[in-house]
Design a protein around this motif. Structure first.
Motif, PDB file in Angstrom:
ATOM      1  N   ARG A   1      36.762 -19.914 -18.937  1.00  0.00           N
ATOM      2  CA  ARG A   1      38.067 -20.215 -18.342  1.00  0.00           C
ATOM      3  C   ARG A   1      37.894 -20.227 -16.831  1.00  0.00           C
ATOM      4  NH1 ARG A   1      38.831 -16.820 -22.596  1.00  0.00           N
ATOM      5  NH2 ARG A   1      40.485 -17.288 -24.112  1.00  0.00           N
TER       6      ARG A   1
ATOM      7  N   SER B   1      48.168 -20.251 -21.649  1.00  0.00           N
ATOM      8  CA  SER B   1      46.990 -20.866 -22.260  1.00  0.00           C
ATOM      9  C   SER B   1      47.154 -20.987 -23.777  1.00  0.00           C
ATOM     10  CB  SER B   1      45.749 -20.046 -21.945  1.00  0.00           C
ATOM     11  OG  SER B   1      44.633 -20.529 -22.665  1.00  0.00           O
TER      12      SER B   1
ATOM     13  N   SER C   1      43.045 -22.433 -15.559  1.00  0.00           N
ATOM     14  CA  SER C   1      43.525 -21.499 -16.567  1.00  0.00           C
ATOM     15  C   SER C   1      44.590 -20.556 -16.029  1.00  0.00           C
ATOM     16  CB  SER C   1      42.340 -20.695 -17.114  1.00  0.00           C
ATOM     17  OG  SER C   1      42.709 -19.929 -18.216  1.00  0.00           O
TER      18      SER C   1
ATOM     19  N   GLU D   1      38.304 -24.175 -20.481  1.00  0.00           N
ATOM     20  CA  GLU D   1      39.647 -24.393 -19.946  1.00  0.00           C
ATOM     21  C   GLU D   1      39.613 -24.301 -18.424  1.00  0.00           C
ATOM     22  OE1 GLU D   1      43.789 -23.050 -21.583  1.00  0.00           O
ATOM     23  OE2 GLU D   1      43.007 -21.437 -20.311  1.00  0.00           O
TER      24      GLU D   1
END
Length: 277
Positions: free
Chosen positions: A241, A225, A208, A205
């Motif tokens: 992340r 998230s 984030s 991700e």
């Protein structure tokens, strides 16, 4: 079974002489290439930081003592050379062409290294672009590469299909962002990988959160998230992340990603190293 058939076709994979077994469409790299692992970095939509993840993974693996190559398959929007501060033309010989090597020893092939001016647009149709990606694979000499990362264009179009069909991948890493709609986008990438029988190594991700430099509090600039929910739904690992980090963005803009101290992808690095075990 055809009327003239006098045996059980399922036992030989043919139907009265017609071979119905699955065809292996993977193409061999250049005869002088030596590539051990190939990982594609994909995203279902643009603007989520796929190239950033490719760059960070490449730097991390290089620091682990691995020889890394990057195939920039985002032909119409290449950003890898700028991120690594490389320019100029690729070196060619009678045997084939060679990637451009960064200051840290990472080999790169990108459309921007083949243009007279890196701001010139590439206005080509899909089949031509897909053909160029294949040339990056089998016309260039990738010497002693432990890990090759393929920076894919966004979506599930011609180039991702070409790469998944033509290159034997060890797996893909899917890049996401926190927005809720990303779940649908990730599902498209997951289903494409499953259809092409390509392993999914996990999710990363980007954007984030933002950590305030004054108080240290984390702020969800792009919303809360959903990566854990997505990972659970599709039985995938979360490999990292990456926060909104202005200093990291500045390093990329200056072509100095190899100097970054960012270590947000340690779990992804560990999973990639496990491919050698």
């Amino acid at each position: 079974m055809a009327e003239e058939c006098n045996h059980d076709c399922s036992s030989c994979g043919t139907t009265c002489g017609a071979d119905t077994r699955p065809k292996d469409l993977h193409e061999a790299p250049h005869e002088l290439s030596d590539i051990r692992h190939v990982i594609a970095v994909v995203s279902g939509k643009g603007g989520v930081g796929k190239s950033l993840v490719t760059g960070l993974l490449s730097v991390a693996m290089s620091r682990k003592g691995k020889h890394v190559g990057i195939m920039d398959a985002d032909i119409t929007g290449p950003s890898i050379p700028k991120m690594f501060g490389v320019s100029g033309e690729v070196r060619g010989s009678e045997k084939g062409a060679y990637p451009v090597t960064t200051a840290g020893g990472i080999d790169i092939v990108s459309m921007n290294l083949l243009l007279d001016d890196d701001t010139d647009p590439v206005v080509w149709r899909g089949p031509i672009i897909s053909g160029v990606v294949k040339q990056f694979w089998h016309d260039f000499i990738w010497e002693d590469v432990d890990y090759m990362f393929v920076d894919m264009p966004p979506g599930t179009g011609d180039v991702p299909l070409t790469v998944m069909q033509s290159i034997k991948l060890d797996g893909i890493i899917i890049v996401t962002s926190p927005q809720e709609l990303v779940s649908m986008i990730v599902e498209k990438a997951v289903k494409m990988a499953e259809a092409m029988k390509v392993p999914i190594l996990g999710l990363v991700e980007n954007m984030s959160y933002f950590e305030c430099p004054d108080c240290g509090k984390r702020h969800a600039i792009y919303g809360q998230s959903h990566i854990e929910e997505i990972a659970k739904e599709y039985n995938l690992d979360v490999l990292g992340r990456i926060p909104i980090q202005p200093a990291l963005a500045a390093e990329c803009d200056a072509g100095q990603i190899e100097t970054t101290e960012a270590d947000y992808l340690d779990e992804a690095t560990a999973k990639l190293l496990a491919l050698d075990e």
